[in-house]
Design an enzyme around this catalytic site. Structure first.
Site, PDB file in Angstrom:
ATOM      1  N   ARG A   1       0.842  -1.200   0.000  1.00 23.09           N
ATOM      2  CA  ARG A   1       0.000   0.000   0.000  1.00 23.09           C
ATOM      3  C   ARG A   1       0.878   1.251   0.000  1.00 23.09           C
ATOM      4  NH1 ARG A   1      -4.343  -0.217   4.681  1.00 23.09           N
ATOM      5  NH2 ARG A   1      -4.901   1.790   3.740  1.00 23.09           N
TER       6      ARG A   1
ATOM      7  N   CYS B   1      -0.987   6.156   9.046  1.00 25.57           N
ATOM      8  CA  CYS B   1      -1.445   4.866   8.525  1.00 25.57           C
ATOM      9  C   CYS B   1      -2.592   5.125   7.566  1.00 25.57           C
ATOM     10  CB  CYS B   1      -1.847   3.926   9.661  1.00 25.57           C
ATOM     11  SG  CYS B   1      -3.176   4.562  10.707  1.00 25.57           S
TER      12      CYS B   1
END
Length: 285
Positions: free
Chosen positions: A183, A241
């Site tokens: 990611r 995050c």
């Protein structure tokens, strides 16, 4: 080497020994991504550690009209919510998760510290370790007794979009991204839209700080994980995050490694990816 700042982490044995202590409060702060198709509150209702109350990070959050998930509320709302859970001044709060030490248990730990409550710890290994040791659980409701909570926000522990944007140029702080590497590099589907990472940030997937059983690694191993990611714990650190949850795992890990003052970018990638004009990099750090 044992964790030098273990006031932020307690063992299942410690909690079992102190479960009936009048100044200890237990909190289930579990949360699941929508794709996991699990309801943390329903699981809590079915089984929880005796005396535990449920801390919902989507409810103890900024106004419902906010476009981003579970953003930090203001001090008035936070104190009102946690007071009703019986959490407040003069008690030792132990937070656990249904899936080990990680995720929203660490988010709740960070939120409580942000608002000035430092006598708070995460249960190492969470509910899975508690159950594996055949310790008691119950489905009985916990009737909380309201307790005054004095909220004193510590702005050092929180970063907002404009601060992170300015840091892209100044590089005064190290931004550490807790998302999975694929990611971070933009090689996987990104649930928050735009793929990639904040330019200049480092990547340390949160699970690299955890053992297979969901407990935290020791302080030396945590320091090594940050070092291997290119992060110097002697310098200023901000964690990020997807939506500000697993960033708090890195913040707690750094705390256990001796770095007590780590800030969290509250909006994280959910905010960065959805804000027009945000610079984005792809590929490795």
């Amino acid at each position: 080497m044992t964790n030098p700042t273990s006031d932020a982490l307690v063992s299942t044995q410690w909690l079992a020994d102190h479960l009936d202590a009048p100044d200890v409060r237990v909190v289930d702060a579990s949360w699941y991504m929508p794709a996991q198709n699990k309801n943390a509150r329903e699981i809590y209702n079915a089984q929880h550690i005796p005396g535990a109350v449920f801390f919902d990070i989507d409810e103890i959050a900024a106004d419902d009209s906010a476009p981003l998930p579970h953003m930090m509320p203001d001090a008035i709302k936070f104190s009102a919510k946690v007071r009703k859970l019986g959490l407040g001044d003069g008690v030792r709060i132990v937070v656990y998760g249904q899936t080990g030490s990680a995720l929203a248990a660490c988010r709740a730990w960070w939120m409580l510290r942000h608002f000035g409550h430092h006598d708070v710890a995460v249960l190492d290994g969470g509910l899975p370790k508690w159950l594996a040791e055949k310790r008691p659980v119950t489905d009985a409701p916990t009737p909380p007794r309201e307790r005054h909570f004095t909220a004193r926000a510590n702005s050092f522990l929180l970063r907002e979009y404009d601060q992170v944007l300015a840091n892209v140029k100044s590089k005064r702080e190290q931004l550490v991204d807790a998302r999975a590497t694929e990611r971070f590099t933009g090689d996987a589907d990104e649930p928050w839209g735009k793929a990639g990472h904040v330019p200049g940030s480092y990547n340390l997937p949160f699970d690299r700080l955890l053992n297979a059983d969901g407990t935290f690694k020791d302080a030396d191993a945590i320091r090594t994980a940050f070092h291997d990611a290119g992060v110097n714990l002697d310098k200023s650190v901000v964690t990020s995050c997807g939506s500000g949850v697993t960033a708090c795992v890195l913040a707690l890990g750094a705390y256990l490694a001796g770095k007590k003052e780590v800030a969290v970018y509250d909006g994280s990638w959910a905010e960065w990816a959805s804000t027009e004009g945000s610079p984005v990099d792809k590929g490795p750090a």
